[in-house]
Design a protein around this motif. Structure first.
Motif, PDB file in Angstrom:
ATOM      1  N   GLY A  73      -4.964  -4.694   6.352  1.00 47.13           N
ATOM      2  CA  GLY A  73      -3.988  -4.426   6.416  1.00 47.13           C
ATOM      3  C   GLY A  73      -2.783  -3.957   7.330  1.00 47.13           C
ATOM      4  O   GLY A  73      -3.719  -3.928   8.836  1.00 47.13           O
ATOM      5  N   GLN A 119      -1.017  -4.866   2.183  1.00 43.08           N
ATOM      6  CA  GLN A 119      -2.282  -5.425   2.225  1.00 43.08           C
ATOM      7  C   GLN A 119      -2.031  -7.013   2.213  1.00 43.08           C
ATOM      8  O   GLN A 119      -1.490  -7.486   2.255  1.00 43.08           O
ATOM      9  N   SER A 141       0.515  -1.011   0.410  1.00 42.25           N
ATOM     10  CA  SER A 141       0.254   0.259  -0.178  1.00 42.25           C
ATOM     11  C   SER A 141       0.618   1.311   0.392  1.00 42.25           C
ATOM     12  O   SER A 141       0.765   2.294  -0.919  1.00 42.25           O
TER      13      SER A 141
END
Length: 253
Positions: free
Chosen positions: A201, A195, A181
């Motif tokens: 996350g 991720q 990310s």
């Protein structure tokens, strides 16, 4: 993935604009030149050079986007290193087409060297920035324990307070990493936000080839890290458990 495709489209559009459509006003520096100096610039040669720069970098970012779309784990740093090298090459090579710097025999005009200070400075800073990023991306994770909590140092690091840590575990495997990310991924060295299939996350500070890994849960957030080698990882894990026991016995005071 989408960032890679957007960068690819941007580079290819830039290449076509200058090389094919001859929108030379897009060339930085050329559009602000006096008319007399513009006449000394080989815009055709410069446009071809910039077109090649756009097409090559566009293709490279497109390949990166395709690999990411296919869920292939790729390190993005080599792509950006390539971009940095080609940018430096462009800045240096572009001077060849400026007749205000070289005469018809290819020799320096008087005082022309001063005009190269800015482009060469930008080129140097670009290489320096890429080098610094690559250097810090592969450094082992540094962790220290204090009264405030577990502090992870360096890029993307922060302190995780004792009273907010929900659990700590030592595991031999990593979750399934889907994509990056916001962070760096150079080979097995992963730092920043990623991720995953299992936790969504997470923040990673790991060398994926050197298990085990410490999983730290703080208010619903998952942080995974390890040290330079197995012994150091196990040692810091033991220290964290001891300190958490102390915090629980004293009520955090």
């Amino acid at each position: 993935m989408w960032f890679s495709f957007m960068m690819a489209a941007l580079f290819i559009f830039m290449g076509l604009s200058v090389h094919v459509f001859k929108w030379y006003f897009l060339i930085s520096g050329y559009n602000t030149m006096p008319k007399a100096k513009k006449a000394n610039v080989d815009t055709k040669g410069l446009g071809k050079l910039m077109g090649l720069y756009g097409y090559v970098n566009g293709a490279v970012f497109a390949v990166m986007g395709i690999l990411q779309a296919l869920s292939v784990k790729v390190a993005v740093e080599p792509f950006f290193l390539f971009f940095g090298i080609t940018t430096v090459y462009l800045l240096v090579k572009a001077q060849k087409y400026d007749g205000n710097l070289f005469d018809e025999n290819g020799k320096w005009r008087a005082g022309a060297g001063k005009q190269l200070v800015v482009p060469l400075g930008i080129a140097g800073l670009t290489l320096l920035a890429v080098g610094v990023l690559l250097f810090f991306s592969v450094q082992p994770t540094e962790v220290s324990l204090s009264e405030d909590g577990v502090q992870i140092h360096g890029m993307y690091g922060e302190t995780y307070a004792w009273d907010k840590i929900e659990s700590v575990a030592l595991k031999e495997t990593l979750p399934t990493i889907k994509w990056r990310s916001n962070g760096s991924a150079l080979g097995s060295h992963l730092k920043g936000h990623f991720q995953t299939a299992e936790f969504g996350g997470v923040k990673l500070f790991i060398d994926a080839e050197k298990p085990p890994f410490i999983y730290l849960e703080e208010e619903g957030k998952t942080v995974i890290f390890n040290m330079a080698d197995t012994e150091q990882t196990e040692a810091i894990y033991g220290d964290i458990l001891k300190e958490m026991d102390i915090q629980n016995q004293t009520g955090g005071n």
